[in-house]
Scaffold this motif. Structure first.
Motif, PDB file in Angstrom:
ATOM      1  N   GLN A   1      48.038  42.847  37.152  1.00  0.00           N
ATOM      2  CA  GLN A   1      49.262  43.231  36.446  1.00  0.00           C
ATOM      3  C   GLN A   1      49.744  42.108  35.535  1.00  0.00           C
ATOM      4  O   GLN A   1      50.261  42.363  34.467  1.00  0.00           O
ATOM      5  CB  GLN A   1      50.350  43.601  37.442  1.00  0.00           C
ATOM      6  CG  GLN A   1      50.047  44.888  38.175  1.00  0.00           C
ATOM      7  CD  GLN A   1      51.013  45.166  39.306  1.00  0.00           C
ATOM      8  OE1 GLN A   1      51.839  44.333  39.663  1.00  0.00           O
ATOM      9  NE2 GLN A   1      50.903  46.353  39.898  1.00  0.00           N
ATOM     10  N   GLY A   2      49.524  40.856  35.953  1.00  0.00           N
ATOM     11  CA  GLY A   2      49.922  39.713  35.146  1.00  0.00           C
ATOM     12  C   GLY A   2      49.039  39.559  33.902  1.00  0.00           C
ATOM     13  O   GLY A   2      49.500  39.061  32.878  1.00  0.00           O
ATOM     14  N   ALA A   3      47.810  40.003  33.990  1.00  0.00           N
ATOM     15  CA  ALA A   3      46.875  39.876  32.860  1.00  0.00           C
ATOM     16  C   ALA A   3      47.056  40.991  31.844  1.00  0.00           C
ATOM     17  O   ALA A   3      46.613  40.879  30.713  1.00  0.00           O
ATOM     18  CB  ALA A   3      45.423  39.879  33.378  1.00  0.00           C
ATOM     19  N   ALA A   4      47.704  42.068  32.246  1.00  0.00           N
ATOM     20  CA  ALA A   4      47.858  43.225  31.348  1.00  0.00           C
ATOM     21  C   ALA A   4      48.950  43.020  30.333  1.00  0.00           C
ATOM     22  O   ALA A   4      49.763  42.213  30.320  1.00  0.00           O
ATOM     23  CB  ALA A   4      48.166  44.473  32.163  1.00  0.00           C
TER      24      ALA A   4
ATOM     25  N   SER B   1      46.923  42.485  47.617  1.00  0.00           N
ATOM     26  CA  SER B   1      48.189  42.242  46.914  1.00  0.00           C
ATOM     27  C   SER B   1      48.028  41.187  45.834  1.00  0.00           C
ATOM     28  O   SER B   1      48.543  41.340  44.720  1.00  0.00           O
ATOM     29  CB  SER B   1      49.258  41.792  47.899  1.00  0.00           C
ATOM     30  OG  SER B   1      49.550  42.816  48.811  1.00  0.00           O
ATOM     31  N   GLN B   2      47.293  40.113  46.146  1.00  0.00           N
ATOM     32  CA  GLN B   2      47.064  39.053  45.155  1.00  0.00           C
ATOM     33  C   GLN B   2      46.257  39.556  43.984  1.00  0.00           C
ATOM     34  O   GLN B   2      46.540  39.221  42.831  1.00  0.00           O
ATOM     35  CB  GLN B   2      46.363  37.867  45.813  1.00  0.00           C
ATOM     36  CG  GLN B   2      47.249  37.107  46.770  1.00  0.00           C
ATOM     37  CD  GLN B   2      46.488  36.074  47.570  1.00  0.00           C
ATOM     38  OE1 GLN B   2      45.271  36.057  47.600  1.00  0.00           O
ATOM     39  NE2 GLN B   2      47.235  35.208  48.241  1.00  0.00           N
ATOM     40  N   ARG B   3      45.235  40.378  44.251  1.00  0.00           N
ATOM     41  CA  ARG B   3      44.404  40.928  43.179  1.00  0.00           C
ATOM     42  C   ARG B   3      45.237  41.855  42.297  1.00  0.00           C
ATOM     43  O   ARG B   3      45.101  41.830  41.074  1.00  0.00           O
ATOM     44  CB  ARG B   3      43.206  41.687  43.746  1.00  0.00           C
ATOM     45  CG  ARG B   3      42.221  40.843  44.515  1.00  0.00           C
ATOM     46  CD  ARG B   3      41.458  39.883  43.656  1.00  0.00           C
ATOM     47  NE  ARG B   3      40.727  40.626  42.643  1.00  0.00           N
ATOM     48  CZ  ARG B   3      40.296  40.140  41.502  1.00  0.00           C
ATOM     49  NH1 ARG B   3      40.497  38.896  41.206  1.00  0.00           N
ATOM     50  NH2 ARG B   3      39.641  40.872  40.654  1.00  0.00           N
ATOM     51  N   LYS B   4      46.088  42.661  42.909  1.00  0.00           N
ATOM     52  CA  LYS B   4      46.933  43.569  42.138  1.00  0.00           C
ATOM     53  C   LYS B   4      47.893  42.785  41.254  1.00  0.00           C
ATOM     54  O   LYS B   4      48.094  43.123  40.099  1.00  0.00           O
ATOM     55  CB  LYS B   4      47.683  44.519  43.068  1.00  0.00           C
ATOM     56  CG  LYS B   4      46.791  45.576  43.670  1.00  0.00           C
ATOM     57  CD  LYS B   4      47.457  46.351  44.777  1.00  0.00           C
ATOM     58  CE  LYS B   4      48.572  47.232  44.316  1.00  0.00           C
ATOM     59  NZ  LYS B   4      49.122  48.081  45.392  1.00  0.00           N
ATOM     60  N   SER B   5      48.461  41.720  41.796  1.00  0.00           N
ATOM     61  CA  SER B   5      49.390  40.888  41.021  1.00  0.00           C
ATOM     62  C   SER B   5      48.668  40.228  39.849  1.00  0.00           C
ATOM     63  O   SER B   5      49.203  40.145  38.754  1.00  0.00           O
ATOM     64  CB  SER B   5      50.008  39.807  41.910  1.00  0.00           C
ATOM     65  OG  SER B   5      50.817  40.395  42.889  1.00  0.00           O
ATOM     66  N   ALA B   6      47.450  39.746  40.082  1.00  0.00           N
ATOM     67  CA  ALA B   6      46.678  39.092  39.036  1.00  0.00           C
ATOM     68  C   ALA B   6      46.335  40.088  37.921  1.00  0.00           C
ATOM     69  O   ALA B   6      46.402  39.743  36.740  1.00  0.00           O
ATOM     70  CB  ALA B   6      45.398  38.491  39.611  1.00  0.00           C
TER      71      ALA B   6
END
Length: 79
Positions: free
Chosen positions: A76-79, A69-74
């Motif tokens: 999505q935040g970088a995109a 979940s943390q990796r997915k959030s990171a």
């Protein structure tokens, strides 16, 4: 009559919590990476958090889910 097959580690992680901790082989299969990559993540402290039981490395499925979940959030935040 066919025996029901146990779900693989990926299915167990997506469903409820499995009744066992995950092994490095399970993590490698889940993420589609070589086993050595899992050990490199451990050494570099970049992968899901694991813990030792005696000489055996294990992963708590809840911790692995949080890591994903943390990796997915990171991402999505970088995109």
């Amino acid at each position: 009559m066919e025996k029901p097959t146990a779900p693989g580690p990926l299915a167990s992680l997506r469903g409820g919590l499995p009744d066992r901790y995950l092994t490095p082989d399970d993590i490698a299969e889940m993420f589609g990476v070589p086993l050595e990559t899992v050990y490199q993540w451990r050494r570099k402290r970049t992968g899901p958090p694991g813990f030792r039981i005696g000489k055996h490395l294990r992963y708590d499925p809840a911790d692995v889910r949080t890591y994903v979940s943390q990796r997915k959030s990171a991402c999505q935040g970088a995109a």
